[in-house]
Design an enzyme around this catalytic site. Structure first.
Site, PDB file in Angstrom:
ATOM      1  N   ILE A  88      37.124  47.595  47.022  1.00  0.00           N
ATOM      2  CA  ILE A  88      35.524  47.387  46.090  1.00  0.00           C
ATOM      3  C   ILE A  88      34.489  47.882  45.038  1.00  0.00           C
ATOM      4  CG2 ILE A  88      33.552  47.529  47.891  1.00  0.00           C
ATOM      5  CD1 ILE A  88      33.637  43.677  46.784  1.00  0.00           C
ATOM      6  N   ASP A  89      35.404  49.412  45.518  1.00  0.00           N
ATOM      7  CA  ASP A  89      34.638  50.621  44.404  1.00  0.00           C
ATOM      8  C   ASP A  89      35.646  50.655  43.523  1.00  0.00           C
ATOM      9  OD1 ASP A  89      36.270  51.747  46.379  1.00  0.00           O
ATOM     10  OD2 ASP A  89      35.257  53.779  46.559  1.00  0.00           O
ATOM     11  N   GLU A 110      45.491  54.384  55.047  1.00  0.00           N
ATOM     12  CA  GLU A 110      46.285  55.134  54.476  1.00  0.00           C
ATOM     13  C   GLU A 110      48.028  55.632  54.664  1.00  0.00           C
ATOM     14  OE1 GLU A 110      45.543  55.801  49.594  1.00  0.00           O
ATOM     15  OE2 GLU A 110      45.535  57.642  50.719  1.00  0.00           O
ATOM     16  N   ALA A 168      33.193  44.358  51.732  1.00  0.00           N
ATOM     17  CA  ALA A 168      31.535  45.132  51.341  1.00  0.00           C
ATOM     18  C   ALA A 168      30.909  44.813  52.289  1.00  0.00           C
ATOM     19  CB  ALA A 168      30.854  44.057  50.032  1.00  0.00           C
ATOM     20  N   VAL A 169      30.730  46.278  52.826  1.00  0.00           N
ATOM     21  CA  VAL A 169      30.731  46.224  54.450  1.00  0.00           C
ATOM     22  C   VAL A 169      29.317  47.707  54.260  1.00  0.00           C
ATOM     23  CG1 VAL A 169      30.617  46.604  56.725  1.00  0.00           C
ATOM     24  CG2 VAL A 169      31.869  45.158  55.517  1.00  0.00           C
TER      25      VAL A 169
END
Ligand code: 5GW
Ligand code: MN
Length: 299
Positions: free
Chosen positions: A159-160, A250, A69-70
């Site tokens: 995190i999203d 990815e 989480a940056v």
């Protein structure tokens, strides 16, 4: 039917020369259940969670979850941790490792007794691509210095995202990839692999089996170490050659998993993209991306 755990009839019905296989009414004929290299693909209705839990509990494993989480992504921490505390390996030991440049902004949350949170300060990067690209490097370094002594399995997650249904021990295996929800919508060849031979992520045209999401992958600590080290090496070599793969890390993950076949695959139930309309084959949405205003959150 008479089916119980002791007597699984493998073939219950013959119909026009087709054998129909049934596991306790859990048959699915609408989706692919196994890859051509015999890795199971996890779908709702294909496994019994009670049996898996009982088996797993005997091993006393610890699972690590690496997440970042940056900058503005600190806003996703609460939704991620709150839902993961409830739905991720419920009842089993999990350490959440949160890398953040704003440790003071991590909300204090009460987690289940078998869950714990480790906050790890990390610098921020100026280019957004670098945040997600450097995840591979940070994970590989942290495995070498910490995780190989602390956890048995390690999963990297965006995190999203938010979880809405159980993600249980059916995800535990040596090398695990999640099939992208976009693959459902497109035939294999129009998918998003990097094809330019100049990139270290290049996959020759005609090759490729599944398209995997970088938002959720994992496996044993040693396999995830090999994966993240190899992918970051590819990223670094691309940088040196002035090229950046189509979908960043990815693309490198997809190259790696093409030549190092996952031992288990997670269906798009395990990472559903909210941009897509959910088809009938996705019976449960276990985890999905949180809609975000890209302009607002990234700049
Ligand atoms: C910021 C701008 C563009 C892309 C990524 C970021 C970003 C990502 C960020 O500013 N802060 C951050 O912590 N990240 C981490 O990288 C988050 O854990 C995030 O879930 C992960 C991947 O980035 P995403 O979620 O924006 O990528 P997509 O492909 O899911 O949209
Ligand atoms: Mn994401």
């Amino acid at each position: 039917s008479y089916v119980n755990h002791l007597t699984f009839p493998l073939v219950t019905r013959h119909k026009k020369n087709h054998l129909i296989w049934i596991f306790k009414g859990a048959m699915r004929t609408d989706v692919l259940l196994m890859s051509p290299w015999l890795a199971p693909i996890m779908w709702e209705g294909t496994f019994n969670r009670d049996i898996l839990n009982a088996q797993y509990r005997q091993k006393n494993f610890v699972v690590g979850v690496a997440t970042f989480a940056v900058k503005k992504y600190v806003r996703f921490i609460e939704g991620f941790l709150g839902s993961a505390n409830k739905f991720f390996l419920s009842g089993h030991r999990v350490n959440f490792y949160l890398f953040t440049d704003h440790p003071e902004k991590v909300p204090s949350m009460k987690l289940a007794p078998e869950k714990s949170l480790v906050i790890i300060p990390v610098q921020n990067y100026s280019r957004w691509q670098d945040i997600s690209m450097n995840r591979m490097d940070i994970i590989s370094n942290h495995i070498r210095t910490h995780w190989r002594y602390e956890v048995d399995y390690l999963y990297s997650m965006d995190i999203d995202v938010q979880m809405f249904e159980h993600i249980g021990v059916e995800i535990i295996d040596t090398l695990v990839g999640t099939i992208s929800s976009w693959q459902y919508t497109k035939p294999r060849d129009s998918n998003s692999y990097e094809r330019r031979p100049e990139s270290r992520a290049a996959i020759p045209s005609g090759e490729g089996d599944f398209y995997y999401a970088a938002s959720f992958y994992g496996g044993s600590v040693s396999e995830v170490y090999k994966l993240t080290t190899a992918c970051f090496k590819g990223v670094t070599e691309d940088r040196a050659n002035g090229i950046e793969a189509k979908w960043h890390e990815e693309s490198h993950l997809n190259k790696y998993l093409l030549y190092h076949k996952p031992t288990r695959l997670l269906s798009p139930e395990y990472y559903w993209d909210e941009e897509l309309i959910r088809p009938r084959i996705i019976r449960v949405k276990r985890l999905s991306s949180v809609r975000k205003d890209l302009k607002e959150v990234r700049f």
